[in-house]
Design a protein around this motif. Structure first.
Motif, PDB file in Angstrom:
ATOM      1  N   GLU A  19       3.007  -8.912  -2.516  1.00  0.00           N
ATOM      2  CA  GLU A  19       4.766  -8.980  -1.944  1.00  0.00           C
ATOM      3  C   GLU A  19       4.055  -7.445  -1.995  1.00  0.00           C
ATOM      4  OE1 GLU A  19       6.849 -10.053  -5.536  1.00  0.00           O
ATOM      5  OE2 GLU A  19       7.686 -11.587  -4.202  1.00  0.00           O
ATOM      6  N   GLY A  20       5.606  -6.430  -1.458  1.00  0.00           N
ATOM      7  CA  GLY A  20       5.278  -4.536  -1.543  1.00  0.00           C
ATOM      8  C   GLY A  20       6.019  -4.706  -3.041  1.00  0.00           C
ATOM      9  N   THR A  21       5.155  -3.539  -3.793  1.00  0.00           N
ATOM     10  CA  THR A  21       5.471  -3.443  -5.121  1.00  0.00           C
ATOM     11  C   THR A  21       5.194  -1.840  -5.223  1.00  0.00           C
ATOM     12  OG1 THR A  21       3.059  -3.173  -5.216  1.00  0.00           O
ATOM     13  CG2 THR A  21       3.825  -5.176  -6.240  1.00  0.00           C
ATOM     14  N   GLU A  22       4.896  -1.197  -4.305  1.00  0.00           N
ATOM     15  CA  GLU A  22       4.956   0.162  -4.292  1.00  0.00           C
ATOM     16  C   GLU A  22       6.282   1.052  -2.276  1.00  0.00           C
ATOM     17  OE1 GLU A  22       3.655   1.456  -6.682  1.00  0.00           O
ATOM     18  OE2 GLU A  22       3.117  -0.897  -6.798  1.00  0.00           O
ATOM     19  N   TYR A  35      -4.346 -22.801   6.022  1.00  0.00           N
ATOM     20  CA  TYR A  35      -5.760 -21.930   4.966  1.00  0.00           C
ATOM     21  C   TYR A  35      -5.248 -21.628   3.537  1.00  0.00           C
ATOM     22  CZ  TYR A  35      -2.950 -17.890   6.026  1.00  0.00           C
ATOM     23  OH  TYR A  35      -1.978 -16.387   7.229  1.00  0.00           O
ATOM     24  N   VAL A  36      -5.255 -21.004   2.920  1.00  0.00           N
ATOM     25  CA  VAL A  36      -4.585 -21.148   1.956  1.00  0.00           C
ATOM     26  C   VAL A  36      -4.258 -19.921   1.820  1.00  0.00           C
ATOM     27  CG1 VAL A  36      -4.122 -20.572  -0.833  1.00  0.00           C
ATOM     28  CG2 VAL A  36      -5.265 -22.800  -0.026  1.00  0.00           C
ATOM     29  N   ASP A  37      -2.554 -19.569   1.465  1.00  0.00           N
ATOM     30  CA  ASP A  37      -1.955 -17.922   1.166  1.00  0.00           C
ATOM     31  C   ASP A  37      -1.564 -17.281   0.163  1.00  0.00           C
ATOM     32  OD1 ASP A  37      -1.662 -15.365   2.748  1.00  0.00           O
ATOM     33  OD2 ASP A  37       0.173 -16.466   4.064  1.00  0.00           O
ATOM     34  N   LEU A  38      -2.096 -16.307  -0.648  1.00  0.00           N
ATOM     35  CA  LEU A  38      -1.843 -16.115  -2.252  1.00  0.00           C
ATOM     36  C   LEU A  38      -0.928 -14.937  -1.981  1.00  0.00           C
ATOM     37  CD1 LEU A  38      -2.659 -18.061  -4.576  1.00  0.00           C
ATOM     38  CD2 LEU A  38      -4.398 -16.487  -4.749  1.00  0.00           C
ATOM     39  N   TYR A  39       0.157 -15.360  -2.619  1.00  0.00           N
ATOM     40  CA  TYR A  39       1.191 -14.465  -3.068  1.00  0.00           C
ATOM     41  C   TYR A  39       0.149 -13.400  -3.881  1.00  0.00           C
ATOM     42  CZ  TYR A  39       2.983 -14.165   1.525  1.00  0.00           C
ATOM     43  OH  TYR A  39       2.796 -14.152   3.271  1.00  0.00           O
ATOM     44  N   PHE A  40       0.293 -12.184  -4.484  1.00  0.00           N
ATOM     45  CA  PHE A  40       0.252 -11.756  -5.877  1.00  0.00           C
ATOM     46  C   PHE A  40       0.856 -11.309  -6.068  1.00  0.00           C
ATOM     47  CE2 PHE A  40      -4.390 -13.229  -5.262  1.00  0.00           C
ATOM     48  CZ  PHE A  40      -4.384 -14.367  -6.344  1.00  0.00           C
ATOM     49  N   SER A  41       1.187 -10.675  -6.746  1.00  0.00           N
ATOM     50  CA  SER A  41       2.523  -9.365  -6.946  1.00  0.00           C
ATOM     51  C   SER A  41       1.839  -8.161  -8.987  1.00  0.00           C
ATOM     52  CB  SER A  41       4.235  -9.915  -7.612  1.00  0.00           C
ATOM     53  OG  SER A  41       3.657 -10.268  -8.917  1.00  0.00           O
ATOM     54  N   GLY A  42       2.595  -7.448  -8.925  1.00  0.00           N
ATOM     55  CA  GLY A  42       2.219  -6.602 -10.486  1.00  0.00           C
ATOM     56  C   GLY A  42       1.548  -6.943 -11.501  1.00  0.00           C
ATOM     57  N   LEU A  94      -4.770   3.469  -0.321  1.00  0.00           N
ATOM     58  CA  LEU A  94      -3.181   4.490  -0.953  1.00  0.00           C
ATOM     59  C   LEU A  94      -3.434   4.166  -2.285  1.00  0.00           C
ATOM     60  CD1 LEU A  94      -1.710   6.370   0.855  1.00  0.00           C
ATOM     61  CD2 LEU A  94      -1.125   4.647   2.298  1.00  0.00           C
ATOM     62  N   TYR A  95      -3.559   2.662  -2.633  1.00  0.00           N
ATOM     63  CA  TYR A  95      -2.202   2.465  -3.523  1.00  0.00           C
ATOM     64  C   TYR A  95      -3.425   2.574  -4.633  1.00  0.00           C
ATOM     65  CZ  TYR A  95      -1.495  -0.355  -7.725  1.00  0.00           C
ATOM     66  OH  TYR A  95      -0.948  -1.203  -8.828  1.00  0.00           O
ATOM     67  N   ARG A 112       0.442  -3.652  -1.069  1.00  0.00           N
ATOM     68  CA  ARG A 112       0.995  -4.764  -2.048  1.00  0.00           C
ATOM     69  C   ARG A 112      -0.297  -4.881  -3.148  1.00  0.00           C
ATOM     70  NH1 ARG A 112      -1.266  -8.446   2.986  1.00  0.00           N
ATOM     71  NH2 ARG A 112      -2.599  -6.381   2.821  1.00  0.00           N
ATOM     72  N   GLY A 113       0.464  -4.411  -4.359  1.00  0.00           N
ATOM     73  CA  GLY A 113      -0.212  -3.832  -5.144  1.00  0.00           C
ATOM     74  C   GLY A 113      -1.509  -5.243  -5.719  1.00  0.00           C
ATOM     75  N   GLY A 114      -0.490  -6.092  -6.102  1.00  0.00           N
ATOM     76  CA  GLY A 114      -0.901  -7.034  -6.849  1.00  0.00           C
ATOM     77  C   GLY A 114      -2.461  -7.743  -5.489  1.00  0.00           C
ATOM     78  N   ALA A 115      -2.095  -7.667  -4.727  1.00  0.00           N
ATOM     79  CA  ALA A 115      -3.881  -8.198  -3.423  1.00  0.00           C
ATOM     80  C   ALA A 115      -4.857  -6.710  -3.475  1.00  0.00           C
ATOM     81  CB  ALA A 115      -2.870  -7.638  -1.866  1.00  0.00           C
TER      82      ALA A 115
END
Length: 261
Positions: free
Chosen positions: A186-189, A104-111, A156-157, A208-211
Motif C-alpha cells: 500500500e502507499g504509506t508515504e 502468481y502470489v501478490d503480497l501486499y505489505f504495509s508499514g 527515495l524511501y 510503498r513503505g512495506g514493500a
C-alpha cells in the motif's frame, strides 16, 4: 467504557495466542506438536503453513483465503502472537495474473510489517513461496517497468524513513527480477514516484513503505537465514540471494573479521 466481561481473550502459550490472534480454529494443537518435533520456531512456521493448505478440514472458499490464512498464521508463530504484523503488516494477499496468463502470489505489505523485524519480513516471503508451490501457483514474472519502479522507490524511501540497509540499484534489480513472489504494498508515504507511474499491477504512485522494508531490511539483510531454509527444503529459484552472502564474506575479509569454518 466498563464491561461485564474481559474483552481480551486469554491464552496459555504461544500456540493459543496464535490461534486467538489469526486462527484457524484448533491450530494450537498442531503448533504444539510441531514445536515438540522441530524446536526451531522458523521451521514450525513453515510446517504449520504447509499443513493449513494441505488439511482438507479447513474448507476455504477461495485459494486466496488459504494463502492468506497460511501466511498470517506462519508469521504469527514467528512473532510469538504478540505483534500486529500478522494482522496489519500484511494488508492483503491476492492472486495476480502474469502476461503469459499464469497466476502468481501478490503480497501486499504495509508499514506495521516493520514490527516483525528483518527475519519476519523475509520469512513471510518465503512462507508465501512455499504455500504457492503447495497450491500449484506459478511464480511472479515482473515487467521491466515494475523492476524500474522498485529501483526508484527504495532509494527515495530511504530519504523519508530510516532503513538499516539500502541496497544498490543492481541488488534491487536482482531481487525484484528473480523473487518468485510479488512484493507489493500500500502507499504509506505522501511522496510519489516520478517515473514509471500508473502501472497496471501497482495500485498507487505513492511510496510503498512495506514493500521497501521487506526488500531492504528483510531479504537483503536476512539472506543467509533464508538460504539456510531454502537448502533444507531443496527449493529452487532462490539462488539470487547468493550475492548477499558473497558480499558479506567479502566485507568480513576486508575488515579482518573472516568467520572461521
Amino acid at each position: 467504557d466498563p464491561e461485564f466481561k474481559v474483552e481480551i481473550p486469554q491464552a496459555l502459550d504461544i500456540a493459543s495466542r496464535v490461534e486467538k490472534l489469526v486462527g484457524p480454529n484448533k491450530i494450537a494443537v498442531k503448533i504444539r506438536e510441531a514445536t515438540k518435533k522441530f524446536k526451531d520456531r522458523e521451521l514450525v512456521s513453515i510446517e504449520i503453513a504447509k499443513q493449513i493448505v494441505k488439511d482438507k478440514s479447513y474448507k476455504f472458499k477461495r485459494t486466496e483465503d488459504a494463502l492468506d490464512q497460511a501466511i498470517r498464521t506462519g508469521l504469527a508463530i514467528l512473532t510469538e502472537g504478540v505483534l500486529v504484523a500478522p494482522l496489519e503488516g500484511i494488508a492483503e494477499i491476492r492472486i495476480g495474473l502474469n502476461k503469459d496468463r499464469t497466476n502468481y502470489v501478490d503480497l501486499y505489505f504495509s508499514g506495521p510489517i516493520r514490527s516483525a523485524g528483518g527475519t519476519g519480513q523475509a520469512m513471510s516471503v518465503l512462507l508465501a513461496d512455499i504455500v504457492r508451490r503447495e497450491l500449484n501457483i506459478d511464480r511472479y514474472k515482473p515487467t521491466y517497468e515494475e523492476i524500474e519502479r522498485y529501483k526508484e522507490e527504495i532509494p527515495l524511501y530511504k530519504r523519508t524513513q530510516h532503513l538499516q540497509y539500502t541496497p544498490s540499484v543492481n541488488e534491487i534489480e536482482k531481487i525484484t527480477k528473480n523473487c518468485p513472489i510479488c512484493i507489493n504494498g500500500e502507499g504509506t508515504e505522501e511522496v510519489e514516484v516520478t517515473g514509471h507511474r500508473d502501472l497496471p499491477r501497482v495500485n498507487t504512485n505513492r511510496l510503498r513503505g512495506g514493500a521497501c522494508l521487506v526488500i531492504a531490511e528483510g531479504l537483503c539483510l536476512k539472506a543467509p537465514k533464508i538460504l539456510k531454509h531454502v537448502k533444507k527444503l531443496k527449493l529452487k529459484d532462490w539462488d539470487f540471494l547468493d550475492i548477499f552472502i558473497k558480499r558479506n564474506d567479502k566485507e568480513d575479509k576486508i575488515s579482518g573479521n573472516e568467520i572461521p569454518e
